[in-house]
Design a protein around this motif. Structure first.
Motif, PDB file in Angstrom:
ATOM      1  N   ILE A 180       0.696  -1.081  -0.126  1.00 11.40           N
ATOM      2  CA  ILE A 180       0.038  -0.136  -0.267  1.00 11.40           C
ATOM      3  C   ILE A 180       0.874   1.176   0.270  1.00 11.40           C
ATOM      4  CG2 ILE A 180      -1.994   1.426   1.175  1.00 11.40           C
ATOM      5  CD1 ILE A 180      -2.142  -1.103   3.142  1.00 11.40           C
ATOM      6  N   ILE A 181       1.060   2.088  -0.855  1.00 12.76           N
ATOM      7  CA  ILE A 181       1.897   3.496  -1.014  1.00 12.76           C
ATOM      8  C   ILE A 181       0.194   4.696  -1.084  1.00 12.76           C
ATOM      9  CG2 ILE A 181       1.896   3.506  -3.319  1.00 12.76           C
ATOM     10  CD1 ILE A 181       4.288   5.048  -2.822  1.00 12.76           C
ATOM     11  N   ASP A 182       0.538   5.473  -0.329  1.00 12.93           N
ATOM     12  CA  ASP A 182      -1.267   6.322   0.390  1.00 12.93           C
ATOM     13  C   ASP A 182      -2.597   5.412   0.042  1.00 12.93           C
ATOM     14  OD1 ASP A 182       0.519   8.358   0.117  1.00 12.93           O
ATOM     15  OD2 ASP A 182       0.953   8.465  -1.851  1.00 12.93           O
ATOM     16  N   ASP A 183      -3.104   6.003  -0.798  1.00  8.95           N
ATOM     17  CA  ASP A 183      -4.574   4.422  -1.515  1.00  8.95           C
ATOM     18  C   ASP A 183      -4.298   4.122  -2.801  1.00  8.95           C
ATOM     19  OD1 ASP A 183      -6.830   6.732   0.182  1.00  8.95           O
ATOM     20  OD2 ASP A 183      -5.508   7.590  -0.040  1.00  8.95           O
ATOM     21  N   PRO A 218       5.516  10.352  -2.364  1.00  2.03           N
ATOM     22  CA  PRO A 218       6.042  11.695  -2.114  1.00  2.03           C
ATOM     23  C   PRO A 218       5.261  12.343  -2.136  1.00  2.03           C
ATOM     24  CG  PRO A 218       6.749  10.154  -4.374  1.00  2.03           C
ATOM     25  CD  PRO A 218       5.276   9.720  -3.581  1.00  2.03           C
ATOM     26  N   PRO A 219       5.395  14.353  -1.812  1.00  3.87           N
ATOM     27  CA  PRO A 219       4.536  15.218  -1.614  1.00  3.87           C
ATOM     28  C   PRO A 219       4.305  15.848  -3.313  1.00  3.87           C
ATOM     29  CG  PRO A 219       5.993  15.716  -0.254  1.00  3.87           C
ATOM     30  CD  PRO A 219       6.800  14.120  -0.796  1.00  3.87           C
ATOM     31  N   GLY A 220       3.372  16.261  -3.060  1.00  2.00           N
ATOM     32  CA  GLY A 220       3.313  17.100  -5.021  1.00  2.00           C
ATOM     33  C   GLY A 220       4.136  18.095  -4.437  1.00  2.00           C
ATOM     34  N   VAL A 221       5.068  19.163  -5.374  1.00  2.00           N
ATOM     35  CA  VAL A 221       5.669  20.221  -5.512  1.00  2.00           C
ATOM     36  C   VAL A 221       5.491  21.212  -6.239  1.00  2.00           C
ATOM     37  CG1 VAL A 221       7.541  20.918  -4.924  1.00  2.00           C
ATOM     38  CG2 VAL A 221       7.337  18.864  -3.733  1.00  2.00           C
ATOM     39  N   ARG A 222       4.724  22.337  -6.801  1.00  4.97           N
ATOM     40  CA  ARG A 222       5.517  23.633  -7.385  1.00  4.97           C
ATOM     41  C   ARG A 222       6.013  24.736  -7.055  1.00  4.97           C
ATOM     42  NH1 ARG A 222       1.788  28.143  -8.034  1.00  4.97           N
ATOM     43  NH2 ARG A 222      -0.075  27.164  -6.393  1.00  4.97           N
ATOM     44  N   LEU A 223       6.704  24.822  -7.836  1.00  4.72           N
ATOM     45  CA  LEU A 223       7.497  26.497  -7.472  1.00  4.72           C
ATOM     46  C   LEU A 223       7.281  27.476  -8.351  1.00  4.72           C
ATOM     47  CD1 LEU A 223      11.199  24.318  -8.286  1.00  4.72           C
ATOM     48  CD2 LEU A 223       9.276  24.635  -6.736  1.00  4.72           C
ATOM     49  N   ALA A 224       7.846  28.875  -8.065  1.00  5.57           N
ATOM     50  CA  ALA A 224       7.203  29.869  -8.094  1.00  5.57           C
ATOM     51  C   ALA A 224       8.658  31.041  -8.203  1.00  5.57           C
ATOM     52  CB  ALA A 224       6.327  30.890  -7.529  1.00  5.57           C
ATOM     53  N   GLY A 264      -1.160  11.886  -0.533  1.00  8.88           N
ATOM     54  CA  GLY A 264      -1.811  11.260  -0.705  1.00  8.88           C
ATOM     55  C   GLY A 264      -3.730  12.121  -1.455  1.00  8.88           C
ATOM     56  N   GLN A 265      -2.769  13.718  -1.548  1.00 10.71           N
ATOM     57  CA  GLN A 265      -4.093  14.252  -1.769  1.00 10.71           C
ATOM     58  C   GLN A 265      -5.181  14.218  -2.309  1.00 10.71           C
ATOM     59  OE1 GLN A 265      -2.826  17.927  -1.002  1.00 10.71           O
ATOM     60  NE2 GLN A 265      -5.166  18.228  -2.078  1.00 10.71           N
ATOM     61  N   GLY A 266      -6.417  14.498  -1.620  1.00 11.54           N
ATOM     62  CA  GLY A 266      -6.936  14.185  -2.804  1.00 11.54           C
ATOM     63  C   GLY A 266      -7.847  12.814  -2.237  1.00 11.54           C
ATOM     64  N   GLY A 267      -6.664  12.017  -1.210  1.00 16.25           N
ATOM     65  CA  GLY A 267      -7.538  10.368  -0.977  1.00 16.25           C
ATOM     66  C   GLY A 267      -7.450  10.367   0.666  1.00 16.25           C
ATOM     67  N   LYS A 268      -7.690   8.886   0.911  1.00 10.50           N
ATOM     68  CA  LYS A 268      -8.397   8.859   2.352  1.00 10.50           C
ATOM     69  C   LYS A 268      -7.496   8.366   3.307  1.00 10.50           C
ATOM     70  CE  LYS A 268     -12.661   6.940   4.250  1.00 10.50           C
ATOM     71  NZ  LYS A 268     -13.180   6.016   4.727  1.00 10.50           N
ATOM     72  N   MET A 269      -6.552   7.744   3.559  1.00  8.97           N
ATOM     73  CA  MET A 269      -5.594   7.614   4.292  1.00  8.97           C
ATOM     74  C   MET A 269      -4.454   8.647   4.848  1.00  8.97           C
ATOM     75  SD  MET A 269      -3.968   4.511   4.547  1.00  8.97           S
ATOM     76  CE  MET A 269      -4.162   3.953   3.124  1.00  8.97           C
ATOM     77  N   LYS A 308      -1.436  28.484   6.437  1.00  8.41           N
ATOM     78  CA  LYS A 308      -0.049  27.848   6.444  1.00  8.41           C
ATOM     79  C   LYS A 308       0.165  26.230   6.442  1.00  8.41           C
ATOM     80  CE  LYS A 308       3.253  31.618   5.085  1.00  8.41           C
ATOM     81  NZ  LYS A 308       4.840  31.543   4.845  1.00  8.41           N
ATOM     82  N   SER A 309      -0.719  25.952   7.398  1.00 11.29           N
ATOM     83  CA  SER A 309      -0.801  24.398   7.266  1.00 11.29           C
ATOM     84  C   SER A 309      -1.582  24.057   6.817  1.00 11.29           C
ATOM     85  CB  SER A 309      -0.960  24.260   8.914  1.00 11.29           C
ATOM     86  OG  SER A 309       0.102  24.792   9.814  1.00 11.29           O
ATOM     87  N   ILE A 310      -2.545  24.622   5.746  1.00 11.12           N
ATOM     88  CA  ILE A 310      -3.129  23.633   5.016  1.00 11.12           C
ATOM     89  C   ILE A 310      -2.642  23.739   3.765  1.00 11.12           C
ATOM     90  CG2 ILE A 310      -5.703  24.573   4.146  1.00 11.12           C
ATOM     91  CD1 ILE A 310      -6.399  25.683   6.256  1.00 11.12           C
ATOM     92  N   SER A 311      -3.324  22.998   3.594  1.00 13.45           N
ATOM     93  CA  SER A 311      -2.041  22.525   1.633  1.00 13.45           C
ATOM     94  C   SER A 311      -3.073  23.538   0.935  1.00 13.45           C
ATOM     95  CB  SER A 311      -2.521  21.431   1.973  1.00 13.45           C
ATOM     96  OG  SER A 311      -2.400  20.755   0.056  1.00 13.45           O
ATOM     97  N   GLY A 312      -2.221  23.854  -0.460  1.00 17.89           N
ATOM     98  CA  GLY A 312      -2.899  24.416  -1.008  1.00 17.89           C
ATOM     99  C   GLY A 312      -2.101  26.122  -0.764  1.00 17.89           C
ATOM    100  N   SER A 313      -2.295  26.953  -2.432  1.00 11.08           N
ATOM    101  CA  SER A 313      -1.928  28.308  -1.724  1.00 11.08           C
ATOM    102  C   SER A 313      -2.680  28.970  -0.642  1.00 11.08           C
ATOM    103  CB  SER A 313      -1.818  28.580  -3.135  1.00 11.08           C
ATOM    104  OG  SER A 313      -1.542  30.351  -3.351  1.00 11.08           O
ATOM    105  N   SER A 314      -2.227  30.039  -0.105  1.00 11.95           N
ATOM    106  CA  SER A 314      -2.776  30.840   0.542  1.00 11.95           C
ATOM    107  C   SER A 314      -2.409  32.225   0.390  1.00 11.95           C
ATOM    108  CB  SER A 314      -2.080  30.963   2.411  1.00 11.95           C
ATOM    109  OG  SER A 314      -1.158  30.856   1.749  1.00 11.95           O
ATOM    110  N   SER A 315      -1.975  32.112  -0.831  1.00 10.15           N
ATOM    111  CA  SER A 315      -1.655  33.918  -1.505  1.00 10.15           C
ATOM    112  C   SER A 315      -3.050  34.430  -1.277  1.00 10.15           C
ATOM    113  CB  SER A 315      -1.227  33.993  -3.019  1.00 10.15           C
ATOM    114  OG  SER A 315      -1.731  32.947  -3.371  1.00 10.15           O
TER     115      SER A 315
END
Length: 550
Positions: free
Chosen positions: A39-42, A130-136, A150-155, A266-273
């Motif tokens: 098992i890896i994530d879900d 591994p986590p998802g990563v996006r750069l600016a 596991g973004q969007g998953g249940k695990m 900042k402790s919530i996944s996603g952009s806080s801009s």
């Protein structure tokens, strides 16, 4: 008829070899081996091995059972599989209950026995992806946006706050630099403009002690240097009920604006801009500082950032400055209460603020000393209740208290005013007082009794009354005096003989009350005139009168 039977017999004989082959295939169909679930994530992968390759078209099917109380269910995506693994997900099933899996081999209408996997809890067996990563990119910074595994998953949906992330960044052809963060948006500053930087990120579950593999390496180029420098060295101070925000900037003749962000974003996944909020009193200032009320901010943890601008030209935002409002809160001295006992003091220290959030997690310190001594001792506890033991009875002790925040910011309130209390008397002292009291009472009673008798003796010796005349004494001897004093109040008639002279005897009849009778008798006796006689003594009275005549 015989012809028909003969043809039927031929058909049966011709079919016999097929039946025998099929029976032989069912006997040779072996169950799968080395069955395992990865098992890896879900994402679940069920794997096994098989020794049935020589039998041709063999397929495999799998089932699962939840918590050993349900029926076996067909596993979606794992029915009649030709390979030795199948992939599936169970998004509608709890990841915190035990599960069992089983697999069997099949060919035609025949199947092998089941091979089961030992029951397990998916959450404890699962690996972290591994986590998802996006750069600016900016001119001197790279902003990293991270998505939890596991973004969007249940695990891991309930464990978002238990992850931290290790970001490794390096300039191409140079050494690596790593930082660890718990935020899903991280700004890496003080980089070089127009330079290529590469990075990778891995997730770490702080409670389970597990970590993922690193994400795929990504590279990005920083932009050319901005003409307007970025404000830096952000600092915050407190002044009464206001915050003072200060910063440095190399540019002159520019204006500045400041914004704040609740810390939890900042402790919530996603952009806080889009969640940054302007600070009204710091929206357009020409100095490198601004003042704003503390009640502008509604959370205990928050971030601040500053930007320079001039007309339509703007700088990049400064680094995000994390502020803990508790660090800048003035701590009032606590309320102190002391209750003395015979050999101890019970001390209770309470927070002045009625807000439970501000009083939660405080540490308390008390100091105490004997009033006649300069030696002080202290006690520190997270509980507001103290017991100072082994003290001397009937002794005055003084106490002070304060609140400590050294666990976080090494800060404290001022001490309370000195409060002094006297311990109560001991048991031995009480007995002494009781014995002394009884002794004093007994002595006082004895003195009163002796004094009374002594006064009575003195009164008898020096102030006794003179002896009454013989006639009165003789009278009181026949009926006692008290009998005269306590006669019944009824009126009665008596005959009295009064001798006025020797020639005439007058007989009178009078009505007397006992009181008048007594007064009259007393008067006659004191004057010694005549003889008193009642009716019963007529004879005696006559004889006396005759004697007087003689």
């Amino acid at each position: 008829m015989l012809a028909l039977l003969g043809s039927a017999a031929l058909v049966l004989v011709a079919g016999a070899p097929w039946v025998l082959l099929a029976a032989a295939g069912a006997e040779d169909l072996e169950p799968p081996e080395d069955v395992d679930v990865y098992i890896i994530d879900d994402n679940f992968t069920l794997r096994w091995s098989s020794k049935n390759e020589s039998l041709g078209s063999v397929t495999f099917s799998a089932e699962y059972q939840i918590d050993e109380t349900e029926n076996w269910l067909k596993l979606p995506g794992c029915q009649h599989v030709t390979g030795t693994e199948c992939k599936f997900s169970l998004l509608n099933t709890s990841m915190y209950v035990k599960m069992k899996f089983r697999v069997r081999a099949e060919t035609g209408k025949f199947a092998s026995s089941w091979t089961e996997v030992d029951p397990f809890i998916p959450f404890l067996r699962a690996h972290i992806g591994p986590p998802g990563v996006r750069l600016a990119a900016e001119d001197q910074a790279v902003i990293v946006y991270i998505s939890h595994p596991g973004q969007g998953g249940k695990m891991w949906s309930s464990d978002i706050l238990r992850f931290e992330y290790r970001v490794v960044i390096w300039q191409k052809s140079s050494n690596e630099t790593s930082i660890t963060t718990t935020y899903y948006t991280e700004k890496i500053s003080k980089l070089l403009p127009e330079t290529t930087y590469c990075l990778k990120v891995k997730a770490i579950h702080s409670s389970l002690g597990k970590h993922s593999n690193y994400s795929a390496v990504q590279c990005i180029n920083t932009t050319e240097a901005s003409k307007m420098p970025v404000p830096e060295n952000i600092e915050v101070d407190a002044r009464g009920e206001s915050y003072v925000l200060k910063w440095d900037c190399a540019s002159t003749d520019v204006s500045f604006r400041a914004q704040w962000l609740p810390g939890y974003f900042k402790s919530i996944s996603g952009s806080s801009s889009n969640e940054w909020k302007p600070i009204p009193t710091c929206a357009d200032v020409q100095t490198t500082h601004c003042v704003f009320p503390k009640n502008t901010i509604h959370t205990g943890l928050f971030f601040l950032r500053v930007q320079a601008f001039s007309g339509k030209s703007t700088s990049f935002w400064s680094e995000d400055k994390l502020i803990d409002s508790q660090k800048y809160t003035t701590i009032p001295p606590p309320v102190l209460a002391v209750t003395p006992t015979r050999d101890s003091l019970l001390v209770y220290v309470s927070c002045q603020d009625n807000s439970s959030s501000k009083c939660h997690g405080l540490t308390y310190e008390i100091i105490f000393w004997e009033k006649t001594s300069s030696t002080k001792r202290n006690m520190v506890k997270e509980s507001p209740e103290f017991t100072i033991e082994n003290l001397q009875p009937q002794t005055v002790y003084c106490v002070q208290a304060r609140v400590l925040l050294f666990a976080t910011w090494n800060r404290s309130s001022s001490f309370t005013d000195v409060l002094c209390e006297k311990t109560r008397p001991g048991h031995s002292s009480s007995m002494i007082w009781i014995i002394t009291g009884f002794g004093t009472l007994f002595f006082s009673v004895f003195i009163l009794y002796a004094g009374k008798n002594f006064l009575k003796y003195l009164n008898y010796v020096f102030f006794s009354s003179p002896k009454p005349p013989a006639s009165i004494d003789e009278f009181f001897s026949e009926p006692p005096s008290k009998n005269l004093l306590f006669l019944t109040p009824e009126e009665h008639t008596e005959r009295c003989f009064i001798i006025e002279n020797t020639d005439t005897v007058a007989v009178t009849e009078e009505n007397h009350t006992p009181e008048e009778e007594h007064r009259k008798y007393t008067s006659q006796t004191s004057q010694d005139s005549g003889n008193y006689s009642n009716e019963e003594e007529n004879t005696t009275g006559s004889e006396s009168s005759q004697g007087l005549r003689l």
